[in-house]
Design an enzyme around this catalytic site. Structure first.
Site, PDB file in Angstrom:
ATOM      1  CD  GLU A   1      -9.589  -7.533  -1.781  1.00 38.78           C
ATOM      2  OE1 GLU A   1      -8.531  -6.997  -2.276  1.00 38.78           O
ATOM      3  OE2 GLU A   1     -10.253  -6.954  -0.897  1.00 38.78           O
TER       4      GLU A   1
ATOM      5  CG  ASP B   1      -5.283  -7.780  -0.988  1.00 42.42           C
ATOM      6  OD1 ASP B   1      -4.283  -7.880  -0.218  1.00 42.42           O
ATOM      7  OD2 ASP B   1      -5.965  -6.832  -0.812  1.00 42.42           O
TER       8      ASP B   1
ATOM      9  CB  CYS C   1      -9.739  -1.979  -8.941  1.00 43.34           C
ATOM     10  SG  CYS C   1      -9.958  -2.826  -7.546  1.00 43.34           S
TER      11      CYS C   1
ATOM     12  CG  HIS D   1      -2.108  -0.620   0.886  1.00 47.37           C
ATOM     13  ND1 HIS D   1      -2.762  -1.847   1.562  1.00 47.37           N
ATOM     14  CD2 HIS D   1      -3.186  -0.739  -0.023  1.00 47.37           C
ATOM     15  CE1 HIS D   1      -3.746  -2.299   1.031  1.00 47.37           C
ATOM     16  NE2 HIS D   1      -4.044  -1.765   0.110  1.00 47.37           N
TER      17      HIS D   1
HETATM   18  C1  PEP Z   1      -6.055  -5.206  -4.600  1.00 44.39           C
HETATM   19  O1  PEP Z   1      -6.073  -5.940  -3.596  1.00 44.39           O
HETATM   20  O2  PEP Z   1      -5.707  -5.549  -5.775  1.00 44.39           O
HETATM   21  C2  PEP Z   1      -6.645  -3.857  -4.285  1.00 44.39           C
HETATM   22  C3  PEP Z   1      -7.055  -3.244  -5.508  1.00 44.39           C
HETATM   23  O3  PEP Z   1      -6.760  -3.421  -3.256  1.00 44.39           O
HETATM   24  P1  PEP Z   1      -5.746  -2.855  -2.390  1.00 44.39           P
HETATM   25  O4  PEP Z   1      -4.344  -2.655  -3.041  1.00 44.39           O
HETATM   26  O5  PEP Z   1      -5.974  -1.704  -1.613  1.00 44.39           O
HETATM   27  O6  PEP Z   1      -5.514  -4.125  -1.214  1.00 44.39           O
HETATM   28 MG    MG Z   2      -7.001  -5.278  -1.614  1.00 39.45          MG
END
Ligand code: PEP
Ligand code: MG
Length: 690
Positions: free
Chosen positions: A531, A555, A602, A294
């Site tokens: 995820e 994830d 995403c 993150h």
């Molecule tokens: C992901 O897990 O791909 C996602 C978009 O959420 P984050 O990266 O915030 O866990």
């Molecule tokens: Mg995620």
């Protein structure tokens, strides 16, 4: 008495290993042998005591006086001087990190997770510590600055006395001794004198002076291979933090802060980055981290030049050191030589400005007419405007948890409402998807409550379901803000239908409450993040309960392959193009297709052009990504055939290993779209690129 003056020339200075060698040599003689800094910055040190030597903090370039007195003083002096001239008999191991013995440069390889090159000054930052900036103090204010520092020392002492008394009563004398040590540091004239000297000499604010001096002290200890002594290093750090807290608590504001800070840390909470003053911080270098951690995602979003995965870099640095951060090559250079800086000055500092382009809006069409929406992932309100700057079809993912303070304070419903409303208004007709807080994992709202295995712990929807009052506040704020423009809500990390139903019940209850209270609101579409493998495996069941899916590939890779996404030690196992990940994506897309609900991909995969093509090949038509990557992904997708991408994707699904998939991608992409995919945009041979 025999005496000699010399300069420390070894690259790492008189550090622990060198000091140990010195003790070994000095102890062979009967004479008393002492070392003294010529700048008077430390007490005379006994050459037969390692701790005493280390307190000299003699780095490269330090001038020392060596005195031997006793029956064998001449031989002793010769032996010690000889050792200095042989750089303490150390054979410097080249572990691939250093390139130059002649200069002081230390080069470390990591992973560049954003663009740009920055030349700046190190600002060491540990989680839980404060941000400190340098300010220049006017000559006439220096005395006031010193007084301010002394007042902070007195306040810290009083606080520590109180803590010590309480610890003695509640924990017993045995546990209170630690605070004796802290008090000793605060009473140590060396510490206070050094800080005050620094304030005056450098015309520095007290915070910066305390940080620079404080950084020098524990570094002496952290190099010692002895747990007890190392502990003393963290005690000093603790005391310095207290001093800083008491100094900054006075709320001084400095207008002329240094503007070339490079944050160096072992690891950083994403919310810490979110709190940084971007007028001053130009780059980040961390020991831990990976492409999809993150902190990397948010640093990228903010356009901060960032290199992660530098392993043991933090402990090599001192606040104020000169540094080059080259995110393009995934490298940092500590103490860069003048020639190195000159070379870099030919490179534009900071992230490469995007080539001037006419921003295109709306979905992109592949050559064979498949329409693909490109949305933005955003983390902070300051990024909202980038939706328009890069032509995004609204916001596919607002990682709302960055609204939370790292100190564990939840933002108020009013603040949340204002933010979501601004988001809805800025996103325009395509709308925005707000994710319920994905806290836990790396993001714990309270660092003290770290779990043993946070990624598998009380994260995301689990956290919301456990802390319903927090969830209710957020849901209400989203529903109310939805009256200002199209907002949807997505529930992170659901494991199965049960999670979905529990979360939906809370949302429905809040809808009812708002209705009953006559508060303006608008119903929202509800989606879930897919995820976790269990969600993939039950995707068709979950699809019946929600309006849309979001595929969180970051994830999905982490949980499918059991590889911590933020742990640089296992980054080579983090294979985005692993066949198991591709099955998961394919299965989710099929389940959504059968249920006729949309899927927005995403994860960071969508931001990477080659991977975006594969996603299209697997049937995705809605991607959400770091806003700055949209123009490039748009350009690539407009020049490919989705049919060809499908061909390749189906063959990838049949592969047995990530290596095979990557090889196939390299071969096929080069053959079909040589102009679109130069080698450096494709997965590297024999190692994964992400
Ligand atoms: C992901 O897990 O791909 C996602 C978009 O959420 P984050 O990266 O915030 O866990
Ligand atoms: Mg995620």
């Amino acid at each position: 008495m025999a005496e000699r003056r010399l300069q420390v020339t070894s690259r790492l200075g008189l550090h622990a290993r060198a000091a140990a060698n010195l003790v070994r040599v000095a102890s062979q003689f009967k004479s008393r042998i002492t070392l003294q800094r010529l700048d008077g910055n430390a007490e005379e040190a006994d050459a037969k005591s390692i701790l005493s030597i280390l307190t000299l903090a003699a780095s490269r370039g330090t001038d020392l006086k060596i005195v031997a007195g006793g029956e064998d003083e001449q031989e002793a002096l010769e032996a010690v001087v000889g050792l200095f001239s042989r750089d303490f008999d150390e054979t410097e191991k080249d572990d691939g990190k250093y390139i130059s013995r002649a200069t002081n440069e230390v080069r470390c390889k990591g992973l560049g997770v954003s663009d740009g090159v920055v030349i700046g000054r190190v600002l060491r930052l540990q989680e839980g510590t404060r941000n400190v900036y340098r300010a220049e103090i006017a000559e006439g204010d220096l005395e006031r600055e010193r007084r301010r520092f002394r007042a902070a020392v007195r306040l810290s002492r009083r606080q520590l006395e109180t803590i010590k008394d309480r610890a003695e009563k509640e924990l017993g004398r045995g546990h209170a001794y630690i605070f004796d040590a802290h008090l000793l540091f605060l009473h140590d004239a060396k510490l206070t004198r050094d800080v005050e000297d620094y304030i005056v000499k450098e015309r520095s604010n007290a915070e910066w002076a305390a940080k620079v001096v404080g950084d020098r002290l524990p570094s002496i200890y952290t190099q010692i291979n002895d747990e007890y002594l190392r502990e003393r290093g963290s005690d000093i750090e603790d005391v310095i933090q207290r001093l800083l807290a008491n100094l900054t608590g006075e709320g001084h504001k400095y207008p002329n802060l240094s503007e070339d800070a490079v944050i160096v840390s072992t690891d950083m909470l994403p919310s810490t980055i979110a709190e940084l003053n971007l007028n001053h911080v130009k780059a980040i270098a961390t020991d831990a981290g990976g492409w999809t951690s993150h902190m990397a995602i948010i640093a990228r979003g903010l356009g901060l030049t960032t290199v992660v995965g530098l392993r043991d870099f933090y402990q090599r640095t001192r606040t104020g050191d000169r540094i080059v951060v080259d995110a393009r090559r995934g490298e940092v250079i500590l103490h860069p030589a003048d020639e190195t800086i000159a070379q870099y000055q030919f490179t534009p500092a900071g992230p490469t400005p995007a080539a001037p382009h006419v921003v295109e809006f709306g979905p992109v069409r592949t050559l064979d007419g498949v329409e693909v929406s490109l949305r933005a992932n955003v983390e902070l309100p300051t990024e909202f405007q980038s939706i328009h700057d890069f032509g995004a079809c609204g916001v596919g993912l607002f990682r709302s948890e960055f609204l939370l303070s790292r100190h564990g304070l939840m933002t108020s419903d009013v603040e949340q409402y204002e933010t979501y409303k601004l988001l809805a208004e800025t996103a325009g007709e395509y709308g925005a998807i707000v994710r319920l807080f994905d806290v836990g994992g790396e993001l714990g709202p309270d660092v003290k409550e770290r779990e043993r295995n946070p990624a598998l712990g009380l994260r995301a929807v689990r956290f919301s379901l456990r802390h319903k009052e927090i969830m209710r506040t957020q849901v209400r704020a989203i529903l109310r803000a939805a009256a200002a423009g199209p907002l949807s809500l997505v529930i992170p990390m659901v494991a199965d239908v049960a999670d979905v139903r529990l979360a939906k019940r809370v949302i429905e209850e809040e809808l009812e409450h708002l209705k009953a209270e006559n508060v303006p609101y608008s119903p929202v579409q509800i989606g879930v993040m897919i995820e976790v493998p269990s969600a993939v495996l039950t995707a068709e069941k979950i699809a019946g309960e929600v309006d849309f899916f979001e595929l969180g590939t970051n994830d999905l890779v982490q949980y499918t392959l059991a590889v911590d996404r933020g742990n640089d030690k296992v980054s080579e196992w983090f294979r985005t193009l692993h066949p198991a990940v591709l099955y998961g994506i394919n299965r989710t897309l099929e389940a959504a297709g059968d249920a006729r609900i949309p899927v927005i991909v995403c994860g960071e995969m969508a931001s990477t052009p080659a991977y975006a093509v594969l996603l299209i090949g697997l049937g995705a038509i809605d991607l959400s990504m770091t806003p700055a990557t949209i123009p490039r992904v748009r350009a690539v997708l407009s020049q490919i055939n989705a049919g060809e991408a499908r061909d390749i994707a189906m063959r990838c699904l049949a592969a047995a290993t990530a290596d095979e998939v990557e090889e196939l991608v390299r071969r096929e992409f080069k053959a079909r779209w040589p102009d679109l995919f130069p080698s450096n945009s494709l997965p590297k041979a024999a190692e994964s690129s992400q």
